[in-house]
Design a protein around this motif. Structure first.
Motif, PDB file in Angstrom:
ATOM      1  N   SER A   1       0.834  -1.201   0.000  1.00  0.00           N
ATOM      2  CA  SER A   1       0.000   0.000   0.000  1.00  0.00           C
ATOM      3  C   SER A   1       0.871   1.253   0.000  1.00  0.00           C
ATOM      4  O   SER A   1       2.033   1.224   0.442  1.00  0.00           O
ATOM      5  N   GLU A   2       0.294   2.340  -0.461  1.00  0.00           N
ATOM      6  CA  GLU A   2       0.993   3.623  -0.440  1.00  0.00           C
ATOM      7  C   GLU A   2       1.270   4.052   0.990  1.00  0.00           C
ATOM      8  O   GLU A   2       2.345   4.569   1.293  1.00  0.00           O
ATOM      9  N   ASP A   3       0.314   3.824   1.892  1.00  0.00           N
ATOM     10  CA  ASP A   3       0.504   4.212   3.289  1.00  0.00           C
ATOM     11  C   ASP A   3       1.709   3.517   3.906  1.00  0.00           C
ATOM     12  O   ASP A   3       2.498   4.135   4.618  1.00  0.00           O
ATOM     13  N   ALA A   4       1.871   2.224   3.637  1.00  0.00           N
ATOM     14  CA  ALA A   4       3.017   1.478   4.176  1.00  0.00           C
ATOM     15  C   ALA A   4       4.323   2.017   3.612  1.00  0.00           C
ATOM     16  O   ALA A   4       5.308   2.178   4.340  1.00  0.00           O
ATOM     17  N   ALA A   5       4.343   2.324   2.322  1.00  0.00           N
ATOM     18  CA  ALA A   5       5.545   2.878   1.693  1.00  0.00           C
ATOM     19  C   ALA A   5       5.880   4.248   2.284  1.00  0.00           C
ATOM     20  O   ALA A   5       7.037   4.538   2.594  1.00  0.00           O
ATOM     21  N   LEU A   6       4.855   5.087   2.471  1.00  0.00           N
ATOM     22  CA  LEU A   6       5.092   6.421   3.034  1.00  0.00           C
ATOM     23  C   LEU A   6       5.535   6.350   4.486  1.00  0.00           C
ATOM     24  O   LEU A   6       6.342   7.172   4.937  1.00  0.00           O
ATOM     25  N   ASP A   7       5.042   5.370   5.242  1.00  0.00           N
ATOM     26  CA  ASP A   7       5.510   5.179   6.624  1.00  0.00           C
ATOM     27  C   ASP A   7       7.011   4.895   6.634  1.00  0.00           C
ATOM     28  O   ASP A   7       7.752   5.428   7.456  1.00  0.00           O
ATOM     29  N   MET A   8       7.450   4.057   5.721  1.00  0.00           N
ATOM     30  CA  MET A   8       8.872   3.735   5.633  1.00  0.00           C
ATOM     31  C   MET A   8       9.682   4.973   5.253  1.00  0.00           C
ATOM     32  O   MET A   8      10.746   5.234   5.820  1.00  0.00           O
ATOM     33  N   ILE A   9       9.174   5.737   4.286  1.00  0.00           N
ATOM     34  CA  ILE A   9       9.876   6.945   3.853  1.00  0.00           C
ATOM     35  C   ILE A   9       9.983   7.940   5.000  1.00  0.00           C
ATOM     36  O   ILE A   9      11.044   8.530   5.218  1.00  0.00           O
ATOM     37  N   ARG A  10       8.913   8.114   5.778  1.00  0.00           N
ATOM     38  CA  ARG A  10       8.966   9.036   6.918  1.00  0.00           C
ATOM     39  C   ARG A  10      10.055   8.601   7.905  1.00  0.00           C
ATOM     40  O   ARG A  10      10.780   9.439   8.453  1.00  0.00           O
ATOM     41  N   ALA A  11      10.187   7.310   8.114  1.00  0.00           N
ATOM     42  CA  ALA A  11      11.230   6.802   9.012  1.00  0.00           C
ATOM     43  C   ALA A  11      12.625   7.083   8.445  1.00  0.00           C
ATOM     44  O   ALA A  11      13.536   7.458   9.195  1.00  0.00           O
ATOM     45  N   ILE A  12      12.794   6.916   7.141  1.00  0.00           N
ATOM     46  CA  ILE A  12      14.092   7.176   6.504  1.00  0.00           C
ATOM     47  C   ILE A  12      14.450   8.659   6.602  1.00  0.00           C
ATOM     48  O   ILE A  12      15.594   9.017   6.888  1.00  0.00           O
ATOM     49  N   LEU A  13      13.472   9.530   6.375  1.00  0.00           N
ATOM     50  CA  LEU A  13      13.728  10.969   6.334  1.00  0.00           C
ATOM     51  C   LEU A  13      13.904  11.577   7.718  1.00  0.00           C
ATOM     52  O   LEU A  13      14.349  12.722   7.843  1.00  0.00           O
ATOM     53  N   ASN A  14      13.552  10.829   8.760  1.00  0.00           N
ATOM     54  CA  ASN A  14      13.677  11.313  10.125  1.00  0.00           C
ATOM     55  C   ASN A  14      15.136  11.179  10.561  1.00  0.00           C
ATOM     56  O   ASN A  14      15.629  10.096  10.799  1.00  0.00           O
ATOM     57  N   GLY A  15      15.839  12.286  10.613  1.00  0.00           N
ATOM     58  CA  GLY A  15      17.254  12.238  10.978  1.00  0.00           C
ATOM     59  C   GLY A  15      17.885  13.608  10.881  1.00  0.00           C
ATOM     60  O   GLY A  15      17.199  14.627  10.869  1.00  0.00           O
ATOM     61  N   LEU A  16      19.185  13.626  10.768  1.00  0.00           N
ATOM     62  CA  LEU A  16      19.925  14.885  10.773  1.00  0.00           C
ATOM     63  C   LEU A  16      19.953  15.592   9.429  1.00  0.00           C
ATOM     64  O   LEU A  16      20.165  16.796   9.370  1.00  0.00           O
ATOM     65  N   ASP A  17      19.775  14.864   8.335  1.00  0.00           N
ATOM     66  CA  ASP A  17      19.796  15.490   7.013  1.00  0.00           C
ATOM     67  C   ASP A  17      18.593  16.411   6.830  1.00  0.00           C
ATOM     68  O   ASP A  17      17.531  16.193   7.406  1.00  0.00           O
ATOM     69  N   GLU A  18      18.773  17.443   6.015  1.00  0.00           N
ATOM     70  CA  GLU A  18      17.685  18.368   5.686  1.00  0.00           C
ATOM     71  C   GLU A  18      17.108  17.955   4.335  1.00  0.00           C
ATOM     72  O   GLU A  18      17.542  18.446   3.291  1.00  0.00           O
ATOM     73  N   TRP A  19      16.152  17.055   4.355  1.00  0.00           N
ATOM     74  CA  TRP A  19      15.588  16.485   3.136  1.00  0.00           C
ATOM     75  C   TRP A  19      14.720  17.495   2.411  1.00  0.00           C
ATOM     76  O   TRP A  19      14.012  18.285   3.036  1.00  0.00           O
ATOM     77  N   ARG A  20      14.748  17.425   1.078  1.00  0.00           N
ATOM     78  CA  ARG A  20      13.930  18.287   0.212  1.00  0.00           C
ATOM     79  C   ARG A  20      13.162  17.398  -0.749  1.00  0.00           C
ATOM     80  O   ARG A  20      13.742  16.483  -1.338  1.00  0.00           O
ATOM     81  N   GLU A  21      11.889  17.674  -0.888  1.00  0.00           N
ATOM     82  CA  GLU A  21      11.114  16.943  -1.895  1.00  0.00           C
ATOM     83  C   GLU A  21      11.319  17.633  -3.233  1.00  0.00           C
ATOM     84  O   GLU A  21      11.130  18.842  -3.359  1.00  0.00           O
TER      85      GLU A  21
END
Length: 77
Positions: free
Chosen positions: A49-69
């Motif tokens: 599902s898209e929700d499961a994929a986005l949950d994983m992405i939110r976990a990846i983006l949570n950190g010290l880097d300043e992510w940009r979409e």
């Protein structure tokens, strides 16, 4: 496979650059986590599902880097 979203950590150079992609093919959602730019190493994760994929992405983006979409152009139909 259609790319839906792309995030970049805002850093240049093979050693510092990281990218995360959200893609879809049929009913399956895919997350690609890439380190090192286009010549770098990728890890792929498949989700039902898209929700499961986005949950994983939110976990990846949570950190010290300043992510940009980054913008993704809509597919030509």
């Amino acid at each position: 496979m259609e790319q839906r979203k792309h995030w970049w950590n805002g850093k240049w150079g093979r050693l510092a650059r990281k990218d995360v992609y959200l893609r879809i093919s049929g009913d399956q959602w895919y997350v690609e986590q890439r380190a090192g730019g286009s010549e770098g190493t990728s890890h792929f994760f498949e989700h039902d599902s898209e929700d499961a994929a986005l949950d994983m992405i939110r976990a990846i983006l949570n950190g010290l880097d300043e992510w940009r979409e980054l913008s993704v152009r809509p597919p030509v139909r």
